[in-house]
Design an enzyme around this catalytic site. Sequence first.
Site, short mmCIF file in Angstrom:
data_model
loop_
_atom_site.label_atom_id
_atom_site.label_comp_id
_atom_site.label_asym_id
_atom_site.label_seq_id
_atom_site.Cartn_x
_atom_site.Cartn_y
_atom_site.Cartn_z
N TYR A 314 0.85 -1.20 0.00
CA TYR A 314 0.00 0.00 0.00
C TYR A 314 0.89 1.24 0.00
O TYR A 314 1.78 1.38 0.83
CB TYR A 314 -0.89 -0.05 1.25
CG TYR A 314 -2.04 0.95 1.30
CD1 TYR A 314 -2.21 1.94 0.34
CD2 TYR A 314 -2.98 0.89 2.32
CE1 TYR A 314 -3.27 2.82 0.40
CE2 TYR A 314 -4.05 1.76 2.41
CZ TYR A 314 -4.19 2.73 1.43
OH TYR A 314 -5.23 3.61 1.49
N CYS A 315 0.63 2.17 -0.93
CA CYS A 315 1.33 3.46 -1.00
C CYS A 315 2.84 3.22 -1.09
O CYS A 315 3.30 2.48 -1.95
CB CYS A 315 0.93 4.31 0.20
SG CYS A 315 1.56 6.01 0.15
N VAL A 316 3.63 3.82 -0.20
CA VAL A 316 5.08 3.62 -0.27
C VAL A 316 5.44 2.17 0.03
O VAL A 316 6.49 1.68 -0.42
CB VAL A 316 5.81 4.59 0.69
CG1 VAL A 316 5.52 4.27 2.14
CG2 VAL A 316 7.31 4.59 0.45
N GLY A 318 3.87 -0.21 -1.31
CA GLY A 318 3.80 -0.77 -2.65
C GLY A 318 5.04 -0.46 -3.46
O GLY A 318 5.50 -1.30 -4.26
N PHE A 342 -1.72 -1.18 -3.89
CA PHE A 342 -2.78 -0.23 -3.57
C PHE A 342 -2.21 1.18 -3.70
O PHE A 342 -1.34 1.57 -2.93
CB PHE A 342 -3.27 -0.41 -2.13
CG PHE A 342 -4.05 -1.66 -1.85
CD1 PHE A 342 -4.50 -2.49 -2.87
CD2 PHE A 342 -4.36 -2.02 -0.54
CE1 PHE A 342 -5.23 -3.64 -2.59
CE2 PHE A 342 -5.09 -3.17 -0.25
CZ PHE A 342 -5.52 -3.98 -1.28
#
Length: 578
Positions: A314-316, A318, A342
């Site tokens: 998710y985000c960083v 990811g 994500f």
Amino acid sequence: MARFIEGAGKAAAAYLKPVQDGQAQPEVPRDASEAIKSLGRVAEAWMSDPQKSFEAQSRLGTQFLSLWAATLKRAQGEPAEPVAEPDPKDNRFKDPEWSENPIFDFLKQAYLISSRWADDLVENAEGLDERTRHKAQFYLKQLSSALSPSNFLLTNPELIRETLKENGANLVRGVTMLAEDIEAGRGELKIRQSDQSSFKVGVNIATTPGKVIFRNDLIELIQYAPTTEKVLKRPLLIVPPWINKYYILDLNPDKSFIRWAVSQGLTVFCISWVNPAEQHAEKGFEHYMRDGIFAALDAIEQATGEKKVTAIGYCVGGTLLATTLAFMAAKRDKRIDSATLFTAQVDFTHAGDLKVFAGEEEVSSLEAAMRKRGYLEGSRMASAFNMLRPNDLIWPYVINVYMKGQSPFPFDLLYWNADSTRMPAANHAFYLRNCYLENRLAKGEMELAGVKLDLKKVKVPIFNLATKEDHIAPARSVFTGSKAFGGPVHYVLAGSGHIAGVVNPPGKPKYQFWTGGPVAGELEDWVKQASETPGSWWPYWFSWIEAQAPRMVKAREPGGGKLEPLCDAPGTYVLEKS
């Protein structure tokens, strides 16, 4: 009035205390100097051409003359069409008096005319490089948001009514909370967005049952207790961002992605990152890969006997997962058999307004500041995220809390948003330079542990989720990044933004999602031919996961393998405050 003055004195004392104690030095905020510099370049561009400058001033003057004429007609009892109207989604001017009262209507329209004229000046200034233009647009948005007449007591009809009704008691309550929030921010205003006393991690937030089965100095790994008799053989590893705490995916039982994934028959493991301090200063991206993702993979094998997993980043988190996949591809390590991202970026060409904070000067300044402590304060990142949407995340709370004197509602999402984390110096510097500043991962130039990373070598299936109104990982940026991988990429576009678009449970769906063909061309073309589906994308994602490895096994209890549980979820690292 006396009580208000007393409260204002306390707020000023809280603001000055760190300077008086020698804990901070008075200085002009860097953002202010950057704003002056960027907007000054815009002014120079217009003033260098007197004819164009005159035409721009004439356009503004013409609109104000039209506004004066319309206001005079209204004063004489005649109807008049507005010269400028707010966007229907703009909640600042919803009070009826903004339109019914000629004085407030004039203030509103004058503000809209001026701010839109200024936007036009930045957009059409000639001779500006795109970075300067982007910075000028960003800082102008902050300035125009701050100068809205809705933000001031004497120019906001709702605030005037409230103050007269309460004889100023609202201002006394507001200034009291202001002093408390400046003190809580150790000299900086930590805007109160939610009732912090209403939530406790592990009690009424982050409550999905599970055990911490592994811990090192960077992570705690949580294995969640099953709720089905059988589970998919392949476990799921979640790699959350370390910029915030993992429980965004486990806010409450109704919104919890983790609880829902468990209920579908997945053996869910989630990393909970440490909230770093001085001793973590040298922990870089390689440490987060080895002591984070790789350590989790080793622990999952010990806990379940499974060598292969599917992973979510998710985000960083990811970005780290994609980086790790490239490293694993180079080393022919096949333990991650598929991946879901994500709202995560791997190509930062179109990374949005956060690039304002990631120029060479800004990154060098940040590196110098981080070297002094070994980390970046969590409040710095929280402020940056709030500045991306000032009319949603800053000024409504300034008005409601500090002027109306209203304590904010208990809201789990905003409680999480305020529960910020620090950034270790080495990790954050590597991320800013290699991703935002130089875009080295997308170019195939990033190196990690002596290995040059090539995303084209990543052949595992990828489910790449973007959200339509994302200000942190823009949908266009995620779409462009999808082209960087060498294997099949399933791009899905969800409604809403960076958080709400992800946390959209099937039981209470608010938005929709779009699916389409291969990632090719521009995002706009892909959206035109994509199919829209109302509701949550979660079941659609699960069908993608299930189709890859449908084999079922008996449910696994945490600690059922070689690892003994260390403590109950949510663990200890998540409880550390910045």
